[in-house]
Design a protein around this motif. Structure first.
Motif, PDB file in Angstrom:
ATOM      1  N   TYR A 177       0.877  -1.002   0.213  1.00  0.00           N
ATOM      2  CA  TYR A 177      -0.097  -0.324   0.181  1.00  0.00           C
ATOM      3  C   TYR A 177       0.601   1.261   0.154  1.00  0.00           C
ATOM      4  N   GLY A 178       2.096   1.430   0.297  1.00  0.00           N
ATOM      5  CA  GLY A 178       2.817   2.171   0.550  1.00  0.00           C
ATOM      6  C   GLY A 178       3.135   3.331   2.129  1.00  0.00           C
ATOM      7  N   HIS A 179       1.701   3.323   1.967  1.00  0.00           N
ATOM      8  CA  HIS A 179       1.768   3.587   3.687  1.00  0.00           C
ATOM      9  C   HIS A 179       0.990   2.877   5.078  1.00  0.00           C
ATOM     10  N   ILE A 180       1.060   3.236   6.710  1.00  0.00           N
ATOM     11  CA  ILE A 180       0.163   2.656   7.147  1.00  0.00           C
ATOM     12  C   ILE A 180      -0.352   3.551   7.674  1.00  0.00           C
ATOM     13  N   ASP A 181      -1.724   3.512   7.980  1.00  0.00           N
ATOM     14  CA  ASP A 181      -2.064   5.035   8.792  1.00  0.00           C
ATOM     15  C   ASP A 181      -2.631   4.658  10.438  1.00  0.00           C
ATOM     16  N   ILE A 182      -3.247   2.583  10.653  1.00  0.00           N
ATOM     17  CA  ILE A 182      -3.466   3.074  11.670  1.00  0.00           C
ATOM     18  C   ILE A 182      -3.172   1.586  11.946  1.00  0.00           C
ATOM     19  N   LEU A 183      -2.951   0.549  13.774  1.00  0.00           N
ATOM     20  CA  LEU A 183      -2.623   0.013  14.012  1.00  0.00           C
ATOM     21  C   LEU A 183      -3.716  -0.238  14.868  1.00  0.00           C
ATOM     22  N   ILE A 184      -4.256  -1.266  15.304  1.00  0.00           N
ATOM     23  CA  ILE A 184      -4.885  -1.821  15.888  1.00  0.00           C
ATOM     24  C   ILE A 184      -4.298  -3.009  16.818  1.00  0.00           C
ATOM     25  N   ASN A 185      -3.357  -3.077  18.189  1.00  0.00           N
ATOM     26  CA  ASN A 185      -3.503  -3.898  18.555  1.00  0.00           C
ATOM     27  C   ASN A 185      -4.021  -4.677  19.552  1.00  0.00           C
ATOM     28  N   GLY A 231      -0.964   8.529  12.217  1.00  0.00           N
ATOM     29  CA  GLY A 231      -1.085   7.312  12.869  1.00  0.00           C
ATOM     30  C   GLY A 231      -1.881   7.612  13.633  1.00  0.00           C
ATOM     31  N   LYS A 232      -2.767   6.969  13.746  1.00  0.00           N
ATOM     32  CA  LYS A 232      -3.513   6.585  14.511  1.00  0.00           C
ATOM     33  C   LYS A 232      -3.734   5.105  15.472  1.00  0.00           C
ATOM     34  N   ILE A 233      -3.316   5.433  16.440  1.00  0.00           N
ATOM     35  CA  ILE A 233      -2.549   3.582  16.937  1.00  0.00           C
ATOM     36  C   ILE A 233      -4.289   3.520  18.439  1.00  0.00           C
ATOM     37  N   VAL A 234      -4.584   2.530  18.396  1.00  0.00           N
ATOM     38  CA  VAL A 234      -5.646   1.689  19.395  1.00  0.00           C
ATOM     39  C   VAL A 234      -5.026   0.523  19.969  1.00  0.00           C
ATOM     40  N   GLU A 277       4.360  15.204  19.156  1.00  0.00           N
ATOM     41  CA  GLU A 277       4.960  16.066  18.150  1.00  0.00           C
ATOM     42  C   GLU A 277       4.855  16.150  17.103  1.00  0.00           C
ATOM     43  N   TYR A 278       4.226  14.110  16.406  1.00  0.00           N
ATOM     44  CA  TYR A 278       4.435  13.960  14.975  1.00  0.00           C
ATOM     45  C   TYR A 278       2.953  13.557  14.740  1.00  0.00           C
ATOM     46  N   ASN A 279       1.757  14.444  15.411  1.00  0.00           N
ATOM     47  CA  ASN A 279       0.722  14.013  14.766  1.00  0.00           C
ATOM     48  C   ASN A 279      -0.181  12.047  14.938  1.00  0.00           C
ATOM     49  N   ILE A 280       0.436  12.102  15.579  1.00  0.00           N
ATOM     50  CA  ILE A 280       0.453  11.116  16.029  1.00  0.00           C
ATOM     51  C   ILE A 280      -0.699   9.901  16.705  1.00  0.00           C
ATOM     52  N   TYR A 281      -1.436   9.674  16.972  1.00  0.00           N
ATOM     53  CA  TYR A 281      -2.876   9.812  18.414  1.00  0.00           C
ATOM     54  C   TYR A 281      -2.433   8.231  18.879  1.00  0.00           C
ATOM     55  N   VAL A 282      -2.274   7.722  19.817  1.00  0.00           N
ATOM     56  CA  VAL A 282      -2.400   6.567  20.385  1.00  0.00           C
ATOM     57  C   VAL A 282      -3.724   7.187  21.363  1.00  0.00           C
ATOM     58  N   ASN A 283      -4.325   5.724  21.748  1.00  0.00           N
ATOM     59  CA  ASN A 283      -5.206   5.871  22.775  1.00  0.00           C
ATOM     60  C   ASN A 283      -5.733   4.534  22.770  1.00  0.00           C
ATOM     61  N   GLY A 284      -6.381   3.947  23.491  1.00  0.00           N
ATOM     62  CA  GLY A 284      -6.404   2.596  24.038  1.00  0.00           C
ATOM     63  C   GLY A 284      -8.530   2.216  24.408  1.00  0.00           C
ATOM     64  N   VAL A 285      -9.466   0.796  24.184  1.00  0.00           N
ATOM     65  CA  VAL A 285     -10.425   0.641  24.823  1.00  0.00           C
ATOM     66  C   VAL A 285     -10.155  -0.147  25.356  1.00  0.00           C
ATOM     67  N   SER A 286     -11.595  -0.529  26.465  1.00  0.00           N
ATOM     68  CA  SER A 286     -11.078  -1.136  27.610  1.00  0.00           C
ATOM     69  C   SER A 286     -12.357  -1.468  27.587  1.00  0.00           C
ATOM     70  N   PRO A 287     -12.336  -3.609  27.114  1.00  0.00           N
ATOM     71  CA  PRO A 287     -13.895  -3.962  27.142  1.00  0.00           C
ATOM     72  C   PRO A 287     -13.684  -4.090  28.496  1.00  0.00           C
ATOM     73  N   GLY A 288     -15.405  -4.732  28.764  1.00  0.00           N
ATOM     74  CA  GLY A 288     -15.792  -5.750  30.064  1.00  0.00           C
ATOM     75  C   GLY A 288     -15.983  -6.662  29.225  1.00  0.00           C
ATOM     76  N   PRO A 289     -17.039  -7.388  29.873  1.00  0.00           N
ATOM     77  CA  PRO A 289     -17.877  -8.867  29.246  1.00  0.00           C
ATOM     78  C   PRO A 289     -18.599  -8.754  28.152  1.00  0.00           C
ATOM     79  N   PHE A 344     -14.134   4.835  15.943  1.00  0.00           N
ATOM     80  CA  PHE A 344     -13.869   6.298  16.418  1.00  0.00           C
ATOM     81  C   PHE A 344     -12.578   6.908  16.509  1.00  0.00           C
ATOM     82  N   LEU A 345     -12.144   5.575  17.387  1.00  0.00           N
ATOM     83  CA  LEU A 345     -10.873   6.401  17.573  1.00  0.00           C
ATOM     84  C   LEU A 345      -9.789   6.282  16.754  1.00  0.00           C
ATOM     85  N   ALA A 346      -9.441   5.767  16.012  1.00  0.00           N
ATOM     86  CA  ALA A 346      -9.372   5.141  14.395  1.00  0.00           C
ATOM     87  C   ALA A 346      -9.447   6.243  13.196  1.00  0.00           C
TER      88      ALA A 346
END
Length: 248
Positions: free
Chosen positions: A80-88, A134-137, A175-187, A225-227
């Protein structure tokens, strides 16, 4: 089309939350590289993505090996030539008390849940820095915040580590315009609840203010939403998705 022309990597995409997240990102326009250890299940997900008219590459590998992360990232860049989103999303759990736990089980859970997370971040960040976006979740768990004796202690400890890593990377990468957030699921209704007895199921549901388990789609929607651009003034946050079982 919230993710038109975006490229996303999703680890642990063969089932449950990861599978639904991959399908949701694709539905909103993303091209994908999905990773996991079950090639047949990954191919099934890829087939559904292709039916939507989106591209999807499958990469089989164990997240406990840094080489897996570098291979996935290399495949994404080559295709693809680039990576915008990483979902861990890749993770595992065991049902063992502290006294009964084998030390190798502790290491395995920590390796998959926490080390696998940083491996993928380390592999993808140089490309996101270069493109200044970039967006990392990161997928955590309510167990990291509330404790739960029904899980091996390494599970909550690894997820708490993910919560901290999310904050640390958010500060470091801002500073690199990379957003890093998380989600915390329950049951959530995934394959894991097949281990539950009817009695335990009812006990879990009775403790949830909304009186129901979550669906993988509920988590995938927050990840979407976070991505997307909709979260462009949010970083370093981990959002609870648990029907009210933990509030802060």
């Amino acid at each position: 089309m919230l993710l038109q022309d975006k490229v996303a990597i999703v680890s642990g995409a063969s089932r449950g939350i990861g599978r639904q997240t991959a399908l949701t990102l694709a539905w909103h326009g993303a091209s994908l590289v999905i990773s996991g250890t079950k090639v047949d299940l990954l191919n099934e997900v890829a087939g559904k993505v292709n039916e939507m008219g989106r591209k999807c590459m499958v990469s089989v590998g164990d997240v406990t090996n840094f080489e897996t992360a570098t291979k996935v990232v290399s495949q994404a860049i080559k295709e693809y030539g680039h990576i915008d989103i990483l979902i861990n999303n890749a993770g595992m759990n065991m049902r063992t008390s502290t006294l009964d736990m084998d030390i190798e089980d502790w290491k395995k859970v920590m390796d998959v849940n926490l080390n696998g997370n940083i491996y993928f971040c380390k592999a993808v960040l140089p490309y996101m820095i270069k493109q200044n976006y970039g967006k990392i979740v990161n997928v955590s768990s309510t167990t990291a915040k509330s404790g739960h004796k029904n899980a091996i202690p390494a599970y909550g400890a690894s997820k708490a580590g993910i919560d901290y890593l999310t904050k640390h990377l958010a500060i470091e990468m801002a500073e690199y315009n990379i957003y890093v957030n998380g989600v915390s699921p329950g049951p959530v209704e995934t394959d894991m609840i097949k281990q539950w007895s009817d009695e335990y199921y009812q006990t879990v549901v009775s403790k949830i203010p909304l009186k129901k388990l979550g669906k993988p789609q509920n988590v995938a929607d927050v990840i979407l939403f976070l991505a997307s651009f909709m979260s462009d003034f949010i970083t370093g946050e981990t959002i609870n998705i648990n029907g009210g079982t933990y509030m802060n």
